[in-house]
Design a protein around this motif. Structure first.
Motif, PDB file in Angstrom:
ATOM      1  N   ARG A   1       0.841  -1.209   0.000  1.00  0.00           N
ATOM      2  CA  ARG A   1       0.000   0.000   0.000  1.00  0.00           C
ATOM      3  C   ARG A   1       0.869   1.249   0.000  1.00  0.00           C
ATOM      4  N   LEU A   2       1.911   1.242   0.838  1.00  0.00           N
ATOM      5  CA  LEU A   2       2.807   2.393   0.927  1.00  0.00           C
ATOM      6  C   LEU A   2       3.550   2.614  -0.387  1.00  0.00           C
ATOM      7  N   LEU A   3       3.994   1.510  -1.015  1.00  0.00           N
ATOM      8  CA  LEU A   3       4.705   1.621  -2.288  1.00  0.00           C
ATOM      9  C   LEU A   3       3.818   2.238  -3.358  1.00  0.00           C
ATOM     10  N   LEU A   4       2.613   1.718  -3.503  1.00  0.00           N
ATOM     11  CA  LEU A   4       1.698   2.234  -4.521  1.00  0.00           C
ATOM     12  C   LEU A   4       1.346   3.693  -4.250  1.00  0.00           C
TER      13      LEU A   4
ATOM     14  N   HIS B   1     -24.439   2.038  -8.399  1.00  0.00           N
ATOM     15  CA  HIS B   1     -23.778   3.329  -8.231  1.00  0.00           C
ATOM     16  C   HIS B   1     -22.256   3.203  -8.182  1.00  0.00           C
ATOM     17  N   LEU B   2     -21.725   1.959  -8.228  1.00  0.00           N
ATOM     18  CA  LEU B   2     -20.274   1.754  -8.192  1.00  0.00           C
ATOM     19  C   LEU B   2     -19.732   1.130  -9.473  1.00  0.00           C
ATOM     20  N   ARG B   3     -20.584   0.608 -10.319  1.00  0.00           N
ATOM     21  CA  ARG B   3     -20.124  -0.236 -11.427  1.00  0.00           C
ATOM     22  C   ARG B   3     -19.293   0.517 -12.463  1.00  0.00           C
ATOM     23  N   ASP B   4     -19.386   1.858 -12.491  1.00  0.00           N
ATOM     24  CA  ASP B   4     -18.608   2.614 -13.473  1.00  0.00           C
ATOM     25  C   ASP B   4     -17.198   2.949 -12.989  1.00  0.00           C
ATOM     26  N   ILE B   5     -16.852   2.593 -11.753  1.00  0.00           N
ATOM     27  CA  ILE B   5     -15.502   2.845 -11.257  1.00  0.00           C
ATOM     28  C   ILE B   5     -14.555   1.816 -11.868  1.00  0.00           C
ATOM     29  N   PRO B   6     -13.533   2.249 -12.614  1.00  0.00           N
ATOM     30  CA  PRO B   6     -12.588   1.276 -13.182  1.00  0.00           C
ATOM     31  C   PRO B   6     -11.757   0.626 -12.081  1.00  0.00           C
ATOM     32  N   ILE B   7     -11.462  -0.661 -12.256  1.00  0.00           N
ATOM     33  CA  ILE B   7     -10.677  -1.415 -11.287  1.00  0.00           C
ATOM     34  C   ILE B   7      -9.475  -2.030 -11.991  1.00  0.00           C
ATOM     35  N   ILE B   8      -8.290  -1.719 -11.479  1.00  0.00           N
ATOM     36  CA  ILE B   8      -7.055  -2.316 -11.980  1.00  0.00           C
ATOM     37  C   ILE B   8      -6.597  -3.369 -10.973  1.00  0.00           C
ATOM     38  N   MET B   9      -6.465  -4.605 -11.426  1.00  0.00           N
ATOM     39  CA  MET B   9      -5.980  -5.668 -10.563  1.00  0.00           C
ATOM     40  C   MET B   9      -4.455  -5.601 -10.479  1.00  0.00           C
ATOM     41  N   VAL B  10      -3.936  -5.661  -9.261  1.00  0.00           N
ATOM     42  CA  VAL B  10      -2.492  -5.679  -9.037  1.00  0.00           C
ATOM     43  C   VAL B  10      -2.142  -7.093  -8.599  1.00  0.00           C
ATOM     44  N   THR B  11      -1.394  -7.816  -9.445  1.00  0.00           N
ATOM     45  CA  THR B  11      -1.252  -9.243  -9.198  1.00  0.00           C
ATOM     46  C   THR B  11       0.084  -9.805  -9.652  1.00  0.00           C
ATOM     47  N   ALA B  12       0.531 -10.825  -8.937  1.00  0.00           N
ATOM     48  CA  ALA B  12       1.684 -11.618  -9.367  1.00  0.00           C
ATOM     49  C   ALA B  12       1.216 -12.827 -10.160  1.00  0.00           C
ATOM     50  N   LYS B  13      -0.099 -13.061 -10.180  1.00  0.00           N
ATOM     51  CA  LYS B  13      -0.683 -14.197 -10.889  1.00  0.00           C
ATOM     52  C   LYS B  13      -1.091 -13.738 -12.292  1.00  0.00           C
ATOM     53  N   ASN B  14      -0.158 -13.844 -13.223  1.00  0.00           N
ATOM     54  CA  ASN B  14      -0.455 -13.381 -14.587  1.00  0.00           C
ATOM     55  C   ASN B  14      -0.753 -14.535 -15.533  1.00  0.00           C
TER      56      ASN B  14
ATOM     57  N   LYS C   1       3.030  -7.621 -10.439  1.00  0.00           N
ATOM     58  CA  LYS C   1       3.966  -7.418  -9.340  1.00  0.00           C
ATOM     59  C   LYS C   1       5.273  -8.115  -9.708  1.00  0.00           C
ATOM     60  N   PRO C   2       6.421  -7.534  -9.325  1.00  0.00           N
ATOM     61  CA  PRO C   2       6.580  -6.241  -8.640  1.00  0.00           C
ATOM     62  C   PRO C   2       6.201  -5.075  -9.562  1.00  0.00           C
ATOM     63  N   VAL C   3       5.595  -4.069  -8.967  1.00  0.00           N
ATOM     64  CA  VAL C   3       5.037  -2.970  -9.740  1.00  0.00           C
ATOM     65  C   VAL C   3       6.134  -2.116 -10.361  1.00  0.00           C
ATOM     66  N   ASN C   4       5.979  -1.856 -11.655  1.00  0.00           N
ATOM     67  CA  ASN C   4       6.891  -0.978 -12.375  1.00  0.00           C
ATOM     68  C   ASN C   4       6.303   0.431 -12.397  1.00  0.00           C
ATOM     69  N   ARG C   5       7.091   1.420 -12.037  1.00  0.00           N
ATOM     70  CA  ARG C   5       6.592   2.794 -11.907  1.00  0.00           C
ATOM     71  C   ARG C   5       5.994   3.316 -13.215  1.00  0.00           C
ATOM     72  N   VAL C   6       6.688   3.089 -14.337  1.00  0.00           N
ATOM     73  CA  VAL C   6       6.214   3.599 -15.627  1.00  0.00           C
ATOM     74  C   VAL C   6       4.916   2.908 -16.032  1.00  0.00           C
ATOM     75  N   GLU C   7       4.876   1.593 -15.839  1.00  0.00           N
ATOM     76  CA  GLU C   7       3.655   0.848 -16.172  1.00  0.00           C
ATOM     77  C   GLU C   7       2.486   1.313 -15.305  1.00  0.00           C
ATOM     78  N   LEU C   8       2.742   1.507 -14.022  1.00  0.00           N
ATOM     79  CA  LEU C   8       1.692   1.967 -13.117  1.00  0.00           C
ATOM     80  C   LEU C   8       1.134   3.302 -13.571  1.00  0.00           C
ATOM     81  N   GLN C   9       2.003   4.252 -13.870  1.00  0.00           N
ATOM     82  CA  GLN C   9       1.559   5.585 -14.278  1.00  0.00           C
ATOM     83  C   GLN C   9       0.768   5.526 -15.577  1.00  0.00           C
TER      84      GLN C   9
END
Length: 212
Positions: free
Chosen positions: A13-16, A78-91, A110-118
């Motif tokens: 959480r802190l990293l993200l 009222h929540l279904r339009d919020i986009p969700i990005i899965m953060v996973t080591a299971k690809n 995972k591990p999260v890449n800064r450029v990919e995340l942005q």
């Protein structure tokens, strides 16, 4: 725009959160479990609650995993339009298919890449802005259509003082001419007429037919 991070790992959480702050996303909130996230999202139905524009969801979490949480979120209108990005080591393709079937918009390895995340966060938020804009336009169009329908109903409703002859029952129109009542009503309303004879007229016109 506000981003919600859902992960049972404090370090993750802190990293993200740090990477997002570095990218200029300062409105970031976190939840240590799917249950906490769902409780926080349930508050979004309240008028004064802050909006969530994007969710970063950990795939593997105890009790309620990311896929189940995603499915629960997308089941709420009222929540279904919020986009969700899965953060996973299971690809594995089957895992990703399961996530997308549950309603996930995208995924990050995972591990999260800064450029990919942005890049993925920027794309998801752009999609959310577009959806919000479309919904606002649809709401505006709906309101305009309702107002138009109301105005049309008002046009077809007779109002005010209508001059009518006490003898022949003709009505004086806006041009000052006298019109038959039936003709005037047809022009100024949506009324349709079904012709017949009332009992007093039948007695008067056909006294031998209508005795009582």
């Amino acid at each position: 725009m506000s981003i919600l991070i859902v992960d049972d790992s404090q370090d993750q959480r802190l990293l993200l959160q740090t990477l997002l702050h570095q990218a200029g996303y300062l409105d970031v909130v976190t939840a240590e479990s799917a249950a906490v996230a769902l409780a926080r999202l349930s508050e979004l139905s309240e008028p004064q609650s802050p909006a969530i524009d994007l969710i970063l969801m950990d795939y593997l979490m105890p009790e309620i995993d990311g896929v189940a949480a995603c499915r629960l979120i997308k089941s709420r209108p009222h929540l279904r339009d919020i986009p969700i990005i899965m953060v996973t080591a299971k690809n594995d393709p089957s895992n990703l298919k399961e996530a997308f079937d549950a309603g996930a918009t995208d995924y990050i390895n995972k591990p999260v890449n800064r450029v990919e995340l942005q890049a993925r966060v920027s794309s998801a938020l752009a999609l959310k802005r577009e959806m919000d804009c479309r919904k606002a336009k649809e709401q505006e169009l709906r309101a305009s259509n309702e107002e138009l329908q109301r105005a049309l109903r008002e046009v077809k409703t007779l109002r005010g003082l209508i001059p009518i002859c006490a003898s022949c029952k003709k009505i004086r129109n806006d041009l000052g001419a006298w019109q038959q009542l039936e003709e005037y009503l047809r022009e100024h309303s949506e009324a349709e007429f079904s012709h017949g004879l009332c009992a007093p007229c039948i007695k008067k016109l056909y006294p031998g037919v209508y005795e009582h």
